[in-house]
Design a protein around this motif. Structure first.
Motif, short mmCIF file in Angstrom:
data_model
loop_
_atom_site.label_atom_id
_atom_site.label_comp_id
_atom_site.label_asym_id
_atom_site.label_seq_id
_atom_site.Cartn_x
_atom_site.Cartn_y
_atom_site.Cartn_z
N ASP A 212 -0.10 -13.18 5.36
CA ASP A 212 -0.36 -11.99 4.55
C ASP A 212 -0.48 -12.35 3.07
O ASP A 212 -1.20 -11.69 2.32
CB ASP A 212 0.72 -10.93 4.78
N GLU A 216 -3.75 -11.53 0.66
CA GLU A 216 -3.65 -10.86 -0.63
C GLU A 216 -4.32 -11.69 -1.72
O GLU A 216 -5.01 -11.15 -2.60
CB GLU A 216 -2.19 -10.60 -0.97
N PRO A 412 -2.74 -8.33 11.47
CA PRO A 412 -3.90 -8.47 10.58
C PRO A 412 -5.08 -9.07 11.33
O PRO A 412 -4.94 -10.02 12.10
CB PRO A 412 -3.39 -9.42 9.49
N ARG A 459 6.17 -6.87 4.17
CA ARG A 459 4.80 -6.80 3.65
C ARG A 459 3.84 -6.35 4.75
O ARG A 459 2.91 -5.59 4.51
CB ARG A 459 4.37 -8.16 3.10
N ARG A 463 1.24 -3.19 4.95
CA ARG A 463 -0.17 -3.33 5.30
C ARG A 463 -0.53 -2.43 6.47
O ARG A 463 -1.61 -1.84 6.52
CB ARG A 463 -0.49 -4.79 5.64
N GLU A 466 -1.06 1.00 5.25
CA GLU A 466 -2.26 1.12 4.43
C GLU A 466 -3.56 1.12 5.25
O GLU A 466 -4.61 1.47 4.73
CB GLU A 466 -2.28 -0.01 3.40
N THR A 467 -3.48 0.75 6.52
CA THR A 467 -4.69 0.82 7.35
C THR A 467 -5.09 2.25 7.65
O THR A 467 -6.26 2.52 7.97
CB THR A 467 -4.48 0.11 8.70
#
Length: 600
Positions: A212, A216, A412, A459, A463, A466-467
């Motif tokens: 991750d 970033e 991810p 983290r 994420r 935030e998807t």
């Protein structure tokens, strides 16, 4: 502006001090991590020309359009057999690996034109090329209309004047190699054209940081320097493994980087760059198939509606009548996940006994590539899952409201897969989970430093939120069971707070999961400390027992509601039809007619 990357711990302390003194880094966002990397963020380079604009993501039309312009390439010595194998495997683009001997072959251009491929060429990493070799290199690049001439910095400094003298419009794309953080920054700023080697960035610059962190850093780098990137090397690298492996050797990492490149509309070659031992027909086909599978996942994003959530999300409060059942068991499983017992009808019976209004079945979602297949249903079993829930809904109609939900793992690179999957059925509630105990998670994100392991987990939770794919994040401090006695979230609260700030911005809820009382760290997920932090940020809370057997439906709900009340929460959240409703906690407590005594 240029993005520069924060906090590489004490490894880069001198660079950090210099960068901070010059205004390139924002020290307020730094959390040092000893000799380990703790958090990387991006901030503007204050000395960059203000006219240089950040490149916006998703500015080139549909996701399918952006994805379609990516060009998968292989890299080989330009010999007839290599051309034949590459084209037979399905490649349409290639990068030549050259040396002085090959440059003496005047027939390379003619050979290349026999095949329907587009090309880039790689300047030999040799300090003794003569002018004839340089002329041959420049003319070969022009002859095959090369999209870029990949060149390492020492060769660029030595040979660029001659190469550009022979062919002035060559695109000399300088590759990052064994660069530290300061060197990476200078490389990005000094050259007009760049070849980004993701493997080199991860291995040498970031020193095998968590995935991750790599993503970033790449996101910030693309935002600042995307207009300079002419070429990308993306082998299937993973920390501690050998370099130059096929893309399919590191599917999560490669998918994630491909998706980022697609988001920015990259149109150059993306080279798998596998070693010669993998340059067999079968080996090359694996990468072509892998790339096409990723493309299919990406195309799904154009056909799936993902709910847009914000911290200002509107919700409804449920109308309450005296004596009315209000609560749902919003997290329970079926035998299809291979570690639960009882079908939904049995869970519904217990829900009725315990004064609930309904039951949302949220079994573990199927994943591609055989990911953790031993703890989830297969793709072929998904229709049977829907049938189990529908049968229970029909059986209990008028007594218990049985709804279809899903517990979906966040990884991810699999966002497109999940987006497509959420269109397979009309789900009422979707939990997003990060499961640090699975072999697949450990293979990608494990860290021997327990503090780093915790930071990575939180983290990833942020994420996931935030998807926009999930309604609520399940058991959101589950990682504490993997670092028992070494580190708990309370030990890294500054990191946890940053993750919670990001989650709060999305409006996504977080779950209070009572099954934590049965785990190694015997407390609910999350702990009281995290609940207080969540409440202070206005993060909504859903409630679930994570029942893997019927007798655990609504386990410890009274205790959980009392804990929420003590932490300052006034309402509990519930999702139906993917819409959030709220229930006052006093009313929720009053609605429970049966004691929730667990069967330990």
């Amino acid at each position: 502006m240029e993005a520069v990357f924060e906090d590489f711990g004490h490894r880069f302390s001198s660079e950090f001090n210099t960068a901070t003194a010059n205004g390139w880094l924002n020290p307020d966002r730094i959390v040092t991590g000893g000799t380990s990397l703790s958090e990387v963020t991006v901030c503007p380079n204050l000395i960059e020309d203000a006219a240089h604009q950040m490149v916006p993501k998703q500015s080139l039309g549909s996701r399918s359009t952006r994805m379609a312009i990516l060009k998968l390439a292989t890299k080989f010595r330009p010999q007839r057999h290599a051309f034949e194998v590459a084209t037979s495997a399905g490649f349409e683009h290639a990068e030549f690996w050259l040396d002085a001997a090959l440059l003496r072959d005047q027939g390379l251009g003619a050979l290349a034109r026999e095949f329907e491929l587009t090309y880039a060429v790689h300047c030999p990493n040799a300090a003794d090329l003569d002018e004839q070799s340089l002329r041959s290199l420049a003319e070969l690049a022009a002859d095959v209309d090369a999209s870029a001439v990949v060149i390492h910095k020492p060769m660029f400094e030595r040979y660029a004047p001659s190469l550009l003298g022979y062919v002035p419009d060559l695109k000399l794309a300088v590759e990052n190699h064994r660069l530290d953080l300061a060197g990476f920054r200078r490389w990005a700023m000094q050259h007009r054209w760049l070849t980004l080697d993701v493997e080199h960035l991860w291995k040498f610059t970031l020193q095998d940081a968590p995935l991750d962190v790599l993503l970033e850093v790449l996101d910030g780098f693309f935002g600042s320097h995307f207009d300079k990137i002419a070429h990308v090397h993306l082998p299937g690298y993973f920390p501690s493994e050998e370099e130059h492996r096929p893309m399919s050797s590191s599917p999560v990492a490669v998918r994630s980087v491909l998706s980022l490149l697609a988001d920015y509309g990259f149109s150059g070659l993306v080279v798998s760059e596998a070693d010669p031992e993998y340059q067999t027909l079968e080996g090359l086909r694996e990468d072509v198939d892998f790339f096409h599978e990723w493309q299919r996942f990406e195309q799904a994003m154009d056909h799936v509606s993902i709910p847009v959530v914000t911290s200002e999300e509107v919700h409804q409060e449920i109308t309450i009548e005296e004596g009315q059942a209000l609560l749902y068991e919003s997290h329970c499983h079926t035998p299809l996940c291979k570690h639960a017992t009882g079908d939904p009808e049995e869970y519904a019976a217990v829900a009725e006994e315990r004064g609930l209004k309904g039951l949302i079945v949220t079994c573990h979602n199927p994943l591609p590539d055989g990911h953790s297949a031993d703890v989830r249903m297969s793709i072929n079993e998904f229709p049977y899952y829907i049938g189990l829930v529908e049968r229970a809904a029909e059986t209990w109609a008028g007594r218990i409201d049985v709804r279809l939900g899903l517990e979906a793992d966040y990884l991810p690179g699999y966002e497109a897969w999940l987006a497509d999957q959420l269109g397979w059925a009309d789900f009422h509630f979707v939990l997003g989970s990060v499961h640090p105990q699975t072999a697949e998670y450990r293979a990608v994100f494990a860290d021997p430093n327990p503090f780093e392991a915790q930071r990575t987990y939180f983290r990833l939770l942020a994420r996931a939120a935030e998807t926009g794919l999930f309604d609520s994040l399940s058991h959101p401090d589950l990682i504490k069971n993997e670092t028992v006695g070494l580190c708990r979230p309370q030990d890294i609260m500054d990191d946890v707070r940053r993750a919670l700030d990001r989650i709060a911005e999305t409006g996504v809820a977080m779950e209070l999961n009572t099954s934590g009382l049965n785990k190694r760290v015997s407390e609910m997920n999350p702990s009281v400390d995290l609940l207080v932090e969540m409440q202070q940020r206005g993060i909504p809370v859903t409630l679930g027992a994570d029942a893997h057997e019927p007798g655990r439906v609504a386990d410890h709900f009274v205790e959980a509601l009392s804990m929420l009340n003590d932490c300052g929460y006034q309402h509990l959240s519930l999702f139906l039809n993917r819409e959030r409703f709220t229930i006052p906690i006093p009313a929720a407590l009053a609605s429970l007619t049966k004691p929730q005594v667990p069967s330990r």
